[in-house]
Design a protein around this motif. Structure first.
Motif, short mmCIF file in Angstrom:
data_model
loop_
_atom_site.label_atom_id
_atom_site.label_comp_id
_atom_site.label_asym_id
_atom_site.label_seq_id
_atom_site.Cartn_x
_atom_site.Cartn_y
_atom_site.Cartn_z
N UNK A 35 24.98 69.91 39.81
CA UNK A 35 25.85 70.77 39.94
C UNK A 35 25.34 71.92 40.66
N UNK A 36 25.43 72.44 41.98
CA UNK A 36 25.50 73.05 43.24
C UNK A 36 25.42 74.52 42.75
N UNK A 37 24.17 74.50 43.96
CA UNK A 37 23.51 75.59 43.04
C UNK A 37 23.00 76.59 44.24
N UNK A 38 23.10 78.03 45.07
CA UNK A 38 22.21 79.14 45.26
C UNK A 38 21.52 79.07 45.54
N UNK A 39 20.03 78.86 46.10
CA UNK A 39 18.85 79.56 45.73
C UNK A 39 18.53 80.36 47.11
N UNK A 40 18.62 81.71 46.49
CA UNK A 40 17.95 83.12 47.03
C UNK A 40 16.91 83.34 47.35
N UNK A 41 15.91 83.63 47.65
CA UNK A 41 15.00 84.23 48.32
C UNK A 41 14.62 84.91 49.40
N UNK A 42 13.31 85.56 49.56
CA UNK A 42 13.10 86.90 50.09
C UNK A 42 11.74 86.80 50.62
N UNK A 43 11.83 86.62 52.15
CA UNK A 43 9.68 86.43 52.28
C UNK A 43 10.47 87.44 53.44
N UNK A 44 9.11 88.43 53.02
CA UNK A 44 8.82 89.39 53.80
C UNK A 44 10.27 90.39 54.48
N UNK A 45 10.87 90.83 53.41
CA UNK A 45 12.21 91.09 53.90
C UNK A 45 13.31 90.55 54.05
N UNK A 46 13.48 89.07 54.79
CA UNK A 46 14.88 88.55 55.15
C UNK A 46 15.32 87.71 53.65
N UNK A 47 16.18 87.88 53.02
CA UNK A 47 17.05 86.46 52.30
C UNK A 47 17.27 85.56 52.74
N UNK A 48 17.05 84.30 51.85
CA UNK A 48 17.37 83.47 52.82
C UNK A 48 17.83 83.11 51.49
N UNK A 49 19.39 82.28 51.56
CA UNK A 49 20.62 81.32 50.71
C UNK A 49 20.12 80.45 51.66
N UNK A 50 19.91 79.27 49.80
CA UNK A 50 19.38 77.71 50.43
C UNK A 50 20.49 76.69 49.19
N UNK A 51 22.01 76.38 50.02
CA UNK A 51 22.49 75.40 49.41
C UNK A 51 21.86 74.36 48.31
N UNK A 52 21.43 74.21 47.25
CA UNK A 52 20.76 73.31 46.46
C UNK A 52 21.78 71.88 45.92
N UNK A 53 21.14 70.98 45.25
CA UNK A 53 22.26 70.48 43.97
C UNK A 53 21.00 70.06 43.04
N UNK A 54 20.85 70.87 41.80
CA UNK A 54 20.46 70.83 41.09
C UNK A 54 20.98 69.73 40.07
N UNK A 55 19.76 68.80 39.45
CA UNK A 55 20.26 67.62 38.67
C UNK A 55 19.82 67.92 36.94
N UNK A 56 20.74 67.93 36.20
CA UNK A 56 19.99 67.61 34.90
C UNK A 56 20.62 66.82 33.84
N UNK A 57 18.97 65.72 33.51
CA UNK A 57 18.57 64.95 33.34
C UNK A 57 19.72 64.36 31.97
N UNK A 58 20.09 63.34 31.42
CA UNK A 58 20.49 62.98 30.26
C UNK A 58 19.92 63.11 29.26
N UNK A 59 20.38 64.10 28.10
CA UNK A 59 19.42 64.51 26.68
C UNK A 59 20.16 63.82 25.35
N UNK A 60 19.52 63.68 25.05
CA UNK A 60 19.05 62.26 24.14
C UNK A 60 19.43 62.87 22.99
N UNK A 61 18.80 64.16 22.85
CA UNK A 61 19.99 64.54 21.67
C UNK A 61 21.21 64.81 21.61
N UNK A 62 21.87 65.35 22.23
CA UNK A 62 23.45 65.26 23.24
C UNK A 62 23.47 63.12 22.79
N UNK A 63 23.11 62.58 23.14
CA UNK A 63 23.29 61.70 22.96
C UNK A 63 23.26 60.67 21.49
N UNK A 64 22.39 61.05 20.60
CA UNK A 64 22.32 60.75 19.55
C UNK A 64 23.54 61.51 19.20
#
Length: 170
Positions: free
Chosen positions: A83-112
């Protein structure tokens, strides 16, 4: 002349309960929780379901949709997803927005869980044992004598190992 018989007190049901009940069911409410919400007995909820078809339908639709959403989430969790996600960071007062794709691996408990419920004959946790097993007296005696012989041999091996290691006297 036809007269109506009044049995019991008048209903506390209101038409606006239909929409409220639907929304509660979308949130996962059970009939017991609905009875608490409407401040009535659970038997009253059951009576309303019988006497108010629109109320009953609202509960069915809400519960079905809630269950479908959970099943869909469980399915996605079992397979893994991104899923798409926006990472917010703040370096020396400057806010940066970085678009990321976060990957969630299969969950064996959910499979079972999914497979146990969808294909219980193939993925069951419990082993089915035939309790109608018949053993005759001779077979039982043979099993008993083999067990006793194997236990005696294991006891002798254990004594030898203890002697080799100097734990017991020769």
């Amino acid at each position: 002349m036809k007269t109506e018989k009044n049995n019991g007190r008048p209903t506390s049901f209101k038409q606006e309960y239909i929409d409220l009940a639907y929304k509660c069911c979308l949130l996962g409410a059970t009939d017991k929780q609905l009875s608490d919400f409407f401040n009535v007995a659970e038997s009253t909820i059951n009576l309303w379901k019988l006497k108010q078809p629109k109320f009953s339908d609202a509960l069915k639709r809400g519960k079905t949709l809630a269950d479908a959403n959970v099943a869909s989430s469980l399915y996605r969790r079992a397979l893994g997803y991104s899923c798409a996600e926006t990472h917010v960071s703040n370096y020396q007062g400057e806010v940066t927005l970085t678009e990321l794709t976060k990957n969630y691996p299969p969950d064996t408990t959910a499979c079972i869980y999914w497979l146990n419920n969808r294909q219980p004959d193939k993925w069951r946790d419990k082993i089915k044992i035939d309790s109608n097993l018949k053993i005759d007296k001779d077979t039982l005696e043979m099993i008993k004598s083999q067990f006793i012989a194997k236990m005696a041999a294991a006891h002798e091996r254990q004594k030898e190992v203890l002697k080799e290691r100097g734990i017991v006297d020769q």
